[in-house]
Design a protein around this motif. Sequence first.
Motif, short mmCIF file in Angstrom:
data_model
loop_
_atom_site.label_atom_id
_atom_site.label_comp_id
_atom_site.label_asym_id
_atom_site.label_seq_id
_atom_site.Cartn_x
_atom_site.Cartn_y
_atom_site.Cartn_z
N ASP A 69 40.59 42.38 51.49
CA ASP A 69 39.17 42.24 51.19
C ASP A 69 38.57 41.12 52.04
O ASP A 69 39.04 39.97 51.98
N SER A 70 37.54 41.41 52.82
CA SER A 70 36.98 40.43 53.75
C SER A 70 36.33 39.25 53.03
O SER A 70 36.40 38.12 53.51
N ARG A 71 35.71 39.49 51.89
CA ARG A 71 35.08 38.40 51.15
C ARG A 71 36.13 37.40 50.66
O ARG A 71 35.97 36.20 50.80
N ARG A 72 37.21 37.90 50.11
CA ARG A 72 38.27 37.00 49.63
C ARG A 72 38.88 36.25 50.79
O ARG A 72 39.22 35.08 50.68
N CYS A 73 39.03 36.91 51.95
CA CYS A 73 39.60 36.24 53.13
C CYS A 73 38.71 35.07 53.56
O CYS A 73 39.22 33.98 53.84
N ARG A 74 37.41 35.28 53.62
CA ARG A 74 36.49 34.19 54.00
C ARG A 74 36.59 33.03 53.01
O ARG A 74 36.63 31.86 53.40
N GLN A 75 36.63 33.35 51.72
CA GLN A 75 36.73 32.30 50.70
C GLN A 75 38.04 31.52 50.82
O GLN A 75 38.04 30.30 50.69
N GLU A 76 39.13 32.23 51.06
CA GLU A 76 40.43 31.55 51.22
C GLU A 76 40.44 30.65 52.45
O GLU A 76 40.99 29.54 52.40
N GLU A 107 37.82 29.16 53.88
CA GLU A 107 36.98 27.99 53.59
C GLU A 107 37.71 27.00 52.68
O GLU A 107 37.69 25.80 52.92
N SER A 108 38.37 27.50 51.66
CA SER A 108 39.11 26.65 50.73
C SER A 108 40.27 25.94 51.43
O SER A 108 40.48 24.74 51.25
N THR A 128 48.63 33.18 50.75
CA THR A 128 47.81 33.57 49.61
C THR A 128 48.38 34.84 48.99
O THR A 128 48.92 35.70 49.70
N HIS A 182 45.31 40.31 46.32
CA HIS A 182 44.06 40.19 45.55
C HIS A 182 43.67 41.56 45.02
O HIS A 182 43.87 42.57 45.68
#
Length: 160
Positions: free
Chosen positions: A75-82, A84-85, A59, A62
């Motif tokens: 960023d932990s939020r972006r990591c979780r989203q990546e 899951e995707s 990835t 960000h």
Amino acid sequence: MTDIAWRWKWPEVGVELLVSQEVVDVLDSHRQRGSGVERGGQLFVNPLNCTGLLLARATPPHRDDRGGRSWLELDSRRCRQEIESANAKGLRLVGYWHTHPQIAPVISPADVRSFSRFSARYMRDLPHPLAIIVGTSDKSEGIKAWSFRGGRYIEAIRIS
């Protein structure tokens, strides 16, 4: 069919990793130049690739990541989203990559601490995380990989 740019091998553990051209393009396009800050992202494999274990996705950096010349916090939020995707596409997290302001990167004590924390966070799903560090050189020694095994990092050998 995925274009394979190169392979990394860890002879002492008998593991070989195919590296997609897509991953190489991401790593190559985000080298740390001049007084720039460290940048990075996550790494995902396709465990069902018929030709071998394939590093299929890196990835990109960000805007919500924080970094300085010699440190980085994804960023932990972006990591979780990546994650899951990627999981929805059949890909699995194997580690993360970041830049160094060195010609040929060397894993530092700060990197070992950071990757150890990463390993502890994902230990159940990721017993042997992968660390890729991108240096400033455009030559093969400018991007290196390590695998965390047995409490230490083992450097990969790049095979063209």
